[in-house]
Design an enzyme around this catalytic site. Structure first.
Site, PDB file in Angstrom:
ATOM      1  N   GLY A  47       3.017  -1.089   4.285  1.00 40.41           N
ATOM      2  CA  GLY A  47       2.948   0.222   4.020  1.00 40.41           C
ATOM      3  C   GLY A  47       4.479   0.591   3.884  1.00 40.41           C
ATOM      4  N   GLY A  48       5.019   1.248   4.747  1.00 41.34           N
ATOM      5  CA  GLY A  48       6.277   1.801   4.680  1.00 41.34           C
ATOM      6  C   GLY A  48       7.418   0.988   3.981  1.00 41.34           C
ATOM      7  CD  GLU A 104      -3.713  -2.735   7.211  1.00 42.41           C
ATOM      8  OE1 GLU A 104      -2.422  -2.857   6.732  1.00 42.41           O
ATOM      9  OE2 GLU A 104      -4.297  -1.654   7.066  1.00 42.41           O
ATOM     10  N   GLY A 145       2.267   2.150  10.672  1.00 43.92           N
ATOM     11  CA  GLY A 145       3.255   3.276  10.787  1.00 43.92           C
ATOM     12  C   GLY A 145       3.801   3.909  11.664  1.00 43.92           C
ATOM     13  CD  GLU A 171      -3.253   5.663   6.492  1.00 41.56           C
ATOM     14  OE1 GLU A 171      -3.111   5.808   5.454  1.00 41.56           O
ATOM     15  OE2 GLU A 171      -2.186   5.395   7.291  1.00 41.56           O
ATOM     16  CG  HIS A 205      -5.717   1.912   5.219  1.00 35.47           C
ATOM     17  ND1 HIS A 205      -5.348   2.756   5.855  1.00 35.47           N
ATOM     18  CD2 HIS A 205      -4.965   0.975   4.863  1.00 35.47           C
ATOM     19  CE1 HIS A 205      -4.143   2.684   6.366  1.00 35.47           C
ATOM     20  NE2 HIS A 205      -3.792   1.539   5.777  1.00 35.47           N
ATOM     21  CG  ASN A 227      -1.760   1.192   1.393  1.00 39.32           C
ATOM     22  OD1 ASN A 227      -1.789   2.156   0.592  1.00 39.32           O
ATOM     23  ND2 ASN A 227      -2.353   1.400   2.766  1.00 39.32           N
ATOM     24  CD1 TRP A 228       3.166   0.893  -2.993  1.00 45.78           C
ATOM     25  CD2 TRP A 228       3.370   1.965  -4.887  1.00 45.78           C
ATOM     26  NE1 TRP A 228       4.194   0.279  -4.005  1.00 45.78           N
ATOM     27  CE2 TRP A 228       4.199   1.002  -4.886  1.00 45.78           C
ATOM     28  CE3 TRP A 228       3.578   3.074  -5.970  1.00 45.78           C
ATOM     29  CZ2 TRP A 228       4.972   0.510  -6.026  1.00 45.78           C
ATOM     30  CZ3 TRP A 228       4.166   2.657  -7.036  1.00 45.78           C
ATOM     31  CH2 TRP A 228       4.838   1.452  -7.205  1.00 45.78           C
ATOM     32  CE  LYS A 229       0.135   3.490   4.646  1.00 47.13           C
ATOM     33  NZ  LYS A 229       0.059   3.846   6.109  1.00 47.13           N
ATOM     34  CB  SER A 271       5.081  -1.660  12.080  1.00 51.61           C
ATOM     35  OG  SER A 271       4.619  -0.357  12.187  1.00 51.61           O
TER      36      SER A 271
HETATM   37  C1  PEP Z   1      -0.971   0.250   6.015  1.00 46.68           C
HETATM   38  O1  PEP Z   1      -1.140   1.362   5.904  1.00 46.68           O
HETATM   39  O2  PEP Z   1      -1.579  -0.841   5.485  1.00 46.68           O
HETATM   40  C2  PEP Z   1       0.330  -0.384   6.972  1.00 46.68           C
HETATM   41  C3  PEP Z   1       0.441  -1.616   7.085  1.00 46.68           C
HETATM   42  O3  PEP Z   1       1.473   0.471   7.130  1.00 46.68           O
HETATM   43  P1  PEP Z   1       2.609   0.192   7.544  1.00 46.68           P
HETATM   44  O4  PEP Z   1       3.316  -0.925   7.091  1.00 46.68           O
HETATM   45  O5  PEP Z   1       3.582   1.347   7.267  1.00 46.68           O
HETATM   46  O6  PEP Z   1       2.386   0.198   9.125  1.00 46.68           O
END
Ligand code: PEP
Length: 255
Positions: free
Chosen positions: A235-236, A168, A174, A98, A96, A10-12, A214
């Site tokens: 994500g990251g 999640e 994040g 967010e 998600h 997920n590049w956001k 994470s």
């Molecule tokens: C996400 O936003 O779906 C996510 C899991 O982010 P991160 O891996 O950065 O925690």
């Protein structure tokens, strides 16, 4: 094996079309032919076309991060399922945390999106998860149950088999704080139990349940070997080829 592992990035709101295509070119070179693990990248809408072209001929699939449930019309700023299909997207992240917390998306709205995705042959990656306050109040399972049941209203057994769920925990997204393997496995097993009640055991056994929050190369091997953890929503660590490729390898090794 009943469920192939799936690693989704997920590049956001990151990467221009050129940056996205460059990242994907590295992924394609290193992992574009492998079939041990299903891999999906979810760039922002603006990079879908360029990234899709860079993925052409590889086994890596294209996903979006959101959609609107109507096919077309007066919905300024929105993008529909047929529009995503026209860019060869096969997956779409829905609900998600967010989107829920920053953009006010409700379970009912998320449910409309899930139904629109399925109607258009897009595989939904439905995100569920509790906040820190909810975990501390002991309501994690209740929160997840409500999100899952409301999000999946009206989904048929046949449709459910193509569904992907991402657990999640909001407090782990994040933040660098990862759920323990026991915490994650407990919720994943619970989700599978709910899916069994909703759609029967054989269907629940086919649905992939991803962990997100994470996930990094260092913690992935332990998470990915849990019985009900079928992959990761990343994500990251999906923003750089090296870490994303390490996660794909970790998933392949955890088969
Ligand atoms: C996400 O936003 O779906 C996510 C899991 O982010 P991160 O891996 O950065 O925690």
């Amino acid at each position: 094996m009943l469920r192939k592992k799936l690693i989704a990035g997920n590049w956001k709101m990151n990467k221009t079309p050129a940056d996205g295509a460059a990242l994907v070119a590295e992924l394609v070179t290193a992992a574009g032919k492998q079939t041990d693990v299903d891999v999906v990248v979810c760039p922002p809408f603006t990079a879908l076309d360029a990234v899709g072209k860079a993925l052409d001929g590889s086994t890596i699939k294209l996903g979006a991060q959101n959609l609107h449930h109507e096919a077309s019309g007066a919905f300024t700023g929105e993008v529909s399922a047929p529009m995503l299909r026209a860019l060869f997207a096969t997956h779409v992240i829905i609900g998600h945390s967010e989107r829920r917390s920053l953009f006010g998306e409700t379970d009912a709205f998320i449910n409309q999106k899930v139904l629109a995705a399925l109607k258009n042959q897009l595989k939904p990656i439905l995100c569920v998860g509790e906040t820190l306050a909810e975990r501390e109040a002991g309501t994690t399972l209740k929160v997840v149950q409500t999100q899952l049941e409301a999000g999946l209203q009206g989904v048929s057994k046949e449709q459910a088999a193509t569904l992907i769920v991402a657990y999640e925990p909001v407090w782990a997204i994040g933040t660098g704080k990862v759920a323990t393997t026991d915490q994650a496995q407990e919720v994943h097993a619970y989700v599978r139990g709910l899916l069994t009640k909703l759609f029967t055991e054989p269907v629940a056994q086919r649905v992939r349940i991803l962990y997100g929050g994470s996930m990094k190369p260092a913690n992935a091997p332990e998470l990915l070997t849990q019985k009900d953890i079928d992959g990761g929503l990343i994500g990251g660590a999906s923003l750089e080829a090296r870490s994303f490729l390490e996660l794909i390898r970790a998933a392949a090794a955890a088969k």
